[in-house]
Scaffold this motif. Structure first.
Motif, short mmCIF file in Angstrom:
data_model
loop_
_atom_site.label_atom_id
_atom_site.label_comp_id
_atom_site.label_asym_id
_atom_site.label_seq_id
_atom_site.Cartn_x
_atom_site.Cartn_y
_atom_site.Cartn_z
N TYR A 99 -4.56 6.89 2.19
CA TYR A 99 -4.40 5.48 2.55
C TYR A 99 -4.96 5.26 3.95
O TYR A 99 -4.45 5.81 4.92
N VAL B 81 -6.51 2.31 -0.51
CA VAL B 81 -5.92 3.52 -1.08
C VAL B 81 -6.93 4.12 -2.05
O VAL B 81 -7.34 3.45 -3.00
N MET C 54 0.83 -1.20 0.00
CA MET C 54 0.00 0.00 0.00
C MET C 54 0.87 1.26 0.00
O MET C 54 0.54 2.27 -0.65
N VAL D 220 0.90 4.55 -2.62
CA VAL D 220 0.87 5.96 -2.23
C VAL D 220 1.99 6.73 -2.92
O VAL D 220 1.76 7.81 -3.49
#
Length: 523
Positions: free
Chosen positions: A404, A465, A260, A264
């Protein structure tokens, strides 16, 4: 205590009001509920956790004092009562993030038919933005002080330190001191930004303590550090129109799910943020022009680099403000190497000395965590409460341009605890309806559920996200606390069209190798 109240009531009738009030103050100063100390509770630190604990203690009959003092940052920034979150953390950060989102929305509005003259010339007015943010913060500072007054909590604007286990000395702004005693003490001093030990860091660089009240536009900015603070600042500065470079020492968002985290940073790179990976700062030099020349070293290529910036923002972690407290004089010895207190149930090795918030070792450095822990602690101290703070499965959100949100275990931690064969990961890319007009990048809109493989597949972690991730993850955090399973999640009917419904549509596992991309918005 009843005798004191009756004495004051009679005195008020037979003497002038001023004398009666004076008598009341003397009585309050001399006697707390236990009849020995000035206060039942002294809280050192006026941030979210300390204030929540103080207010709950008063609600349960305790006499309370709060000590709070902000030492100016190396660049001279200072602020009022309320702690990091209100003044230089969550609140101004979210407002800056919102400003950045509004800027993007203005440009996208033309695709929806809005006729905006000279949209290509739209730009941010930094002074107006910071003034608006600071005005809001000052209003919160004022409301907080009024709230303490209304609750009869004694607020002492002084830097507190221990004289002995029950005595605290506060050094006031004018240099004078005030001494008080308390049966119980709660340490809630939080932390401040750490500066790396390199030439020019303290002299010329700013931190998150300074960015939200910076008197001039930051211009071309170097952000040193890729934790959530560094990435959030880099994200909104870039979206506001200021070029940003980020130095990443090891990995971005350490402690978060790394898949994740890459989503980002990928999104940020596609929006124009430049990342320098495996790099450590070497020095910052101020030029005659007033600009800053920063040098850094790439540990992977073994090469040195330099560039000139208008602003260098240090986001290399935070340290706990425990050194100034003279904890040794109170007998408190449960400190970690980082200076934080090690206390499993907020209680130190000295039974009447407690701690809440960011000053605790190994606890989530989040405002709601400090608030909830502070309230529960006060109830245990003064209302016979038994409930302990549960630090597991605390939801949080990183407010980067594409947010996120997560709750529970990362995929890496789940595999480490339970083994690869015992973990099932459901995942999917998705298409937010908001991104159809105009056609925005959706390559990093992604979510996953980390679950136990065996039925009923209890969910260990949820990660998202995308737009409004904080709003999405909050409700699912309650479900995680209740032990939600994949079967229950898949049997939940989603709200269409929302991005939150994507969790209810998860059906493809990583193990299957199938394509996690959706066929359509309603598939």
């Amino acid at each position: 205590m009843t005798i004191i109240r009756n004495f004051v009531r009679i005195n008020f009738i037979t003497n002038p009001p001023k004398q009666a009030v004076s008598t009341l103050l003397i009585a309050r100063r001399t006697y707390s509920k236990n009849g020995t100390f000035d206060y039942d509770l002294a809280v050192i630190g006026g941030g979210s956790g300390g204030l929540a604990c103080a207010k709950e203690a008063v609600n349960n009959g305790a006499k309370v004092a709060v000590l709070d003092y902000v030492t100016p940052s190396p660049q001279g920034s200072k602020w009022g009562l309320g702690g990091t979150c209100v003044n230089v953390g969550c609140i101004p950060k979210k407002l800056m993030h919102q400003a950045a989102l509004l800027g993007e929305a203005i440009h996208e509005a033309t695709s929806y038919g809005w006729e905006i003259p000279a949209v290509d010339k739209v730009k941010i007015n930094w002074s107006t933005l910071t003034e608006s943010v600071q005005n809001h913060i000052k209003s919160v500072n004022w409301v907080t002080r009024v709230d303490l007054r209304d609750k009869k909590i004694d607020y002492i604007n002084g830097l507190g330190e221990f004289k002995d286990p029950h005595t605290i000395v506060a050094t006031l702004k004018n240099g004078s001191t005030k001494e008080l005693t308390a049966k119980n003490v709660v340490i809630a001093v939080g932390g401040r930004p750490h500066y790396p030990d390199i030439p020019g860091a303290v002299e010329y660089c700013i931190s998150s303590d300074d960015i939200f009240s910076l008197s001039h536009p930051p211009g071309k900015t170097l952000v040193v550090g890729a934790g959530y603070i560094g990435l959030e600042c880099a994200g909104f500065l870039n979206s506001l129109g200021y070029p940003v470079t980020v130095l990443v020492r090891s990995v971005p968002l350490r402690g978060f799910d790394q898949q994740m985290a890459r989503m980002v940073t990928n999104e940020m790179e596609q929006k124009g943020v430049h990342f320098e990976y495996k790099c450590v700062p070497l020095s910052v030099e101020k030029l005659e022009s007033g600009q800053l020349k920063a040098r850094w070293f790439n540990n992977e290529t073994q090469k040195q680099h330099e560039d000139v910036f208008d602003t260098v923002l240090m986001a290399t972690g935070r340290y706990a403000l425990t050194k100034q407290l003279r904890l040794d004089l109170a007998g408190v010895s449960c400190l970690s190497e980082s200076g934080k207190l090690v206390a499993a149930t907020e209680q130190s090795n000295v039974p009447h000395v407690y701690a809440v918030g960011d000053v605790l070792e190994g606890r989530p450095e989040l405002t709601p965590v400090a608030i909830h822990a502070g309230r529960l602690l006060a109830r245990r101290m003064f209302a016979g409460g038994q409930q302990q703070m549960d630090y597991d499965n605390v939801a949080t959100t990183v407010f980067t341009p594409l947010e996120y949100g997560c709750v529970g275990l990362s995929e890496e931690t789940a595999v480490q605890r339970f083994g690869t064969e015992n973990i099932e990961v459901y995942h999917a890319y998705y298409k937010p309806t908001e991104f159809f007009i105009p056609q925005r990048n959706i390559r990093n809109c992604y979510l996953k559920a980390v679950a136990l493989r065996d039925a009923p597949q209890r969910i260990l972690g949820l990660h998202f996200v995308g737009p409004v991730a904080g709003e999405v993850i909050q409700g699912f955090a309650a479900a995680i606390k209740c032990g939600i399973t994949m079967e229950q999640l898949s049997n939940t009917v989603g709200i269409h069209p929302t991005v939150a419904e994507e969790f209810t549509r998860l059906n493809i596992t990583k193990r299957s190798g199938k394509d996690p991309n959706p066929a359509s918005c309603c598939s």
